[in-house]
Design a protein around this motif. Structure first.
Motif, PDB file in Angstrom:
ATOM      1  N   TYR A  74      -6.176  -3.037  12.110  1.00 14.35           N
ATOM      2  CA  TYR A  74      -6.823  -2.515  10.960  1.00 14.35           C
ATOM      3  C   TYR A  74      -5.338  -2.446  10.287  1.00 14.35           C
ATOM      4  CZ  TYR A  74     -11.202  -2.299  13.266  1.00 14.35           C
ATOM      5  OH  TYR A  74     -12.638  -2.263  13.933  1.00 14.35           O
ATOM      6  N   SER A  75      -5.621  -1.040   8.682  1.00 12.25           N
ATOM      7  CA  SER A  75      -4.864  -0.949   7.867  1.00 12.25           C
ATOM      8  C   SER A  75      -4.102  -0.045   8.307  1.00 12.25           C
ATOM      9  CB  SER A  75      -5.730  -0.352   6.307  1.00 12.25           C
ATOM     10  OG  SER A  75      -6.317   0.481   6.657  1.00 12.25           O
ATOM     11  N   GLU A  76      -4.724   1.147   8.848  1.00 12.25           N
ATOM     12  CA  GLU A  76      -3.672   2.050   9.567  1.00 12.25           C
ATOM     13  C   GLU A  76      -1.730   1.417  10.504  1.00 12.25           C
ATOM     14  OE1 GLU A  76      -6.870   2.590   9.870  1.00 12.25           O
ATOM     15  OE2 GLU A  76      -7.157   2.308  11.700  1.00 12.25           O
ATOM     16  N   ILE A 107      -7.136  -3.937   4.178  1.00 10.08           N
ATOM     17  CA  ILE A 107      -7.966  -3.586   3.597  1.00 10.08           C
ATOM     18  C   ILE A 107      -8.902  -4.185   3.621  1.00 10.08           C
ATOM     19  CG2 ILE A 107      -8.650  -2.696   0.975  1.00 10.08           C
ATOM     20  CD1 ILE A 107      -5.784  -1.028   2.055  1.00 10.08           C
ATOM     21  N   VAL A 110      -0.380  -0.801   8.007  1.00  5.25           N
ATOM     22  CA  VAL A 110       0.793   0.543   7.208  1.00  5.25           C
ATOM     23  C   VAL A 110       1.816   0.845   8.277  1.00  5.25           C
ATOM     24  CG1 VAL A 110       1.544   2.483   5.842  1.00  5.25           C
ATOM     25  CG2 VAL A 110      -0.291   0.869   5.549  1.00  5.25           C
ATOM     26  N   ARG A 111       1.537   1.429   9.310  1.00  7.05           N
ATOM     27  CA  ARG A 111       2.888   1.601  10.438  1.00  7.05           C
ATOM     28  C   ARG A 111       3.813   0.630  11.140  1.00  7.05           C
ATOM     29  NH1 ARG A 111       1.113   6.582  12.543  1.00  7.05           N
ATOM     30  NH2 ARG A 111      -0.455   6.955  11.801  1.00  7.05           N
TER      31      ARG A 111
END
Lengths: 298, 267
Positions: free
Chosen positions: B78-80, B54, B83-84
């Motif tokens: 990156y955060s996405e 983040i 998270v994955r």
């Protein structure tokens, strides 16, 4: 039917048709505002772009109508994504007001580019819909009007469902509420931005094509982007349903003002009425009919 | 013991000039609860944000060191993507999406879960964990109570099937009763699903009561780390974080000076 009532009914009916187009464009506007908190001042240009591209395909390349329509949607999608890539991506994390200023710049640039490519004189679509109006309860409705009404309503239903049930729709709403939350959920916010611009451009271009078919295309079509403001302020800036209701309402209001007040004041009221209404609306109900009032839990 | 996360000597800089983390290291063992203690501004939240990615959207950057998750470097991701991969941060302050219903909030948590069937399963599981959310499912998340909101963000986190949960101050602003319930749930999530948890808490006593290993952070780096049992016995931790000193003794000015000296030593 007595003549004055028939006159009123006819005004309302055409108002609803006009309103359906407003609803579509307002929908595009709300889409961007909802997911990115950006007021897009270039909405009218997106609309005009769609109309011109479609016209070019039909007249310039002799593409059949339906294909021209689909190609236009593809082009609008690309335009939307490109706007996001080139203009907005570097602005992530910058103050929202700067980005809003950028959309004003975008509107100027787009409009000028379109003038360079397509000139300033009014161009008309080749007639595709029959000129013979359909009789409906003693009123007349043009085929194109009926078509646009049905189309707009279908789009609207599609979008309401999209925001409520689809994963992308929910992600858009989360992003609209708080980008940081969206990031922690694994939402790719850049993709959401691109998606909302693309969808907004598509919806606007549909509106543009419809209007182009009704009135022809010239530079003043971009002013439609401004007409959207009364609609969305009435509905509440961030409400999809509000945009739709607002669109229809403003359409009818504008037509009634044109029918009844224009003869009295000698014209011009039709275009001013929505904005007068906008000011009144802001005074008495600034959140609009369906707008989100910030929840304050005590 | 297998490490699920290892943070190696990272340096974090905000806006190119503000140095927040100065060589921070920590390890999270698989299936364990690890806690970070520290004062305000020590850099606990920044550590979590560095891990979850983040940081990047806040104009912060990991300028040195590395973060590895399951053997893969993630400090440039990156955060996405993170998270994955299975890291889910629950930010402090109960960040629910106020204008969406409880149910929609949970669905939004499953954004990375493409499998419809698994999503339904997870929904059921979360409602099983938090029966209070069932009655509230159609209510706007902005209107439910603070404790329910904390449950909602925890439930939302579970929807992504995380391997590692980063919890930032889950007890903040909740009544003692609610805090106890939330912590019971946190322990349950850890033991039943084997989710590793990195817990940041101001309430040191509480954090140490559930954790397996603790880190003490000051001024952007780790100054002390040990198993919870040993930390609880540590004189400095007792004095600075648990508020224990030799009971009933009047504090003299010398003690205050002593405190200051000790703090300096620690940093």
């Amino acid at each position: 039917m007595p003549e004055n009532i028939a006159f009123l009914a006819q005004l309302v009916l055409t108002g609803i048709v006009l309103g359906s187009v407003y609803s579509l464009v307002a929908l595009g506007f709300v889409l961007i505002y909802k997911s990115t908190s950006i007021l897009n001042f270039a909405q009218g240009e997106l609309l005009m772009f769609g109309a011109y591209v479609c016209l070019t395909f039909i007249v310039g390349f002799q593409v059949p109508y339906i294909w021209a329509f689909l190609l236009t949607l593809a082009f609008s999608f690309i335009l939307g994504v490109m706007v996001e890539r080139v203009m907005l991506r570097p602005m992530i994390g910058k103050p929202i007001i700067s980005i809003i200023m950028l959309t004003i710049a975008l509107s100027v640039v787009l409009r000028s580019l379109m003038q360079i490519f397509w000139g300033t004189e009014t161009k008309v679509f080749p007639p595709t819909f029959s000129d013979v109006p359909i009789r409906f309860l003693g009123l007349f409705i043009a085929e194109i009007h009926l078509f646009s009404l049905i189309f707009a309503v279908a789009c609207v239903i599609l979008f309401v469902r999209f925001f409520k049930f689809s994963s992308a729709g929910l992600a858009m709403r989360v992003t609209a509420f708080d980008q940081q939350i969206a990031q922690t959920l694994g939402i790719n916010i850049k993709r959401i931005f691109a998606l909302s611009w693309a969808i907004s451009a598509i919806v606007s271009s549909i509106g543009g094509i419809i209007l182009g078919n009704i009135n022809g295309i010239n530079n003043s079509l971009a002013a439609m982007g401004l007409k959207v403001f009364p609609c969305i302020i009435l509905g509440g800036l961030d409400s999809v349903v509000g945009a739709i209701v607002g669109g229809f309402f403003i359409g009818v209001l504008e037509n009634l003002a044109g029918g009844y007040l224009d003869p009295v004041f000698g014209g011009g009221v039709k275009d001013v009425a929505p904005f007068v209404f906008l000011v009144i609306m802001l005074m008495i109900k600034p959140y609009g009919l369906f707008g989100k009032v910030h929840i304050e839990r005590l | 013991m297998a490490l699920i996360l290892s943070v190696n000597n990272i340096q974090v800089v905000y806006k190119d000039v503000i140095l927040v983390l100065k060589g921070m290291s920590l390890d999270v063992e698989e299936g364990k609860i690890i806690t970070i203690l520290g004062n305000n501004g020590a850099g606990k939240t920044t550590t979590l944000k560095a891990i979850s990615g983040i940081l990047k959207s806040e104009d912060g950057e990991v300028t040195d060191g590395s973060i590895e998750f399951c053997g893969e470097r993630i400090d440039k991701k990156y955060s996405e993507e993170i998270v994955r991969m299975g890291i889910f941060q629950v930010m402090e302050g109960r960040r629910v999406v106020e204008d969406m219903t409880v149910h929609e909030n949970l669905l939004a948590g499953a954004h990375t879960q493409r499998d419809r069937k698994k999503r339904e399963e997870d929904l059921e599981k979360v409602y099983d964990y938090f029966p209070r959310l069932v009655e509230r499912r159609k209510v706007m998340a902005g209107y439910i109570s603070g404790g329910e909101q904390q449950m909602l963000v925890l439930g939302r986190a579970l929807m992504s099937r995380p391997k590692l949960l980063l919890l930032d101050e889950p007890s903040m602003g909740l009544s003692p009763l609610m805090v106890a319930e939330i912590f019971r749930i946190i322990q349950r999530i850890n033991s039943e699903h084997g989710v590793s948890i990195l817990l940041v808490e101001q309430n040191a006593r509480l954090a140490l009561s559930v954790a397996f290993h603790g880190y003490v952070m000051e001024n952007g780096r780790i100054v002390l780390d040990d198993t919870v049992e040993k930390l609880m016995q540590n004189k400095d931790v007792k004095e600075f974080y648990l508020g224990l000193s030799e009971v009933g003794k009047a504090k003299s000015y010398r003690d205050v000076k002593h405190y200051k000296r000790r703090k300096r030593w620690l940093t």
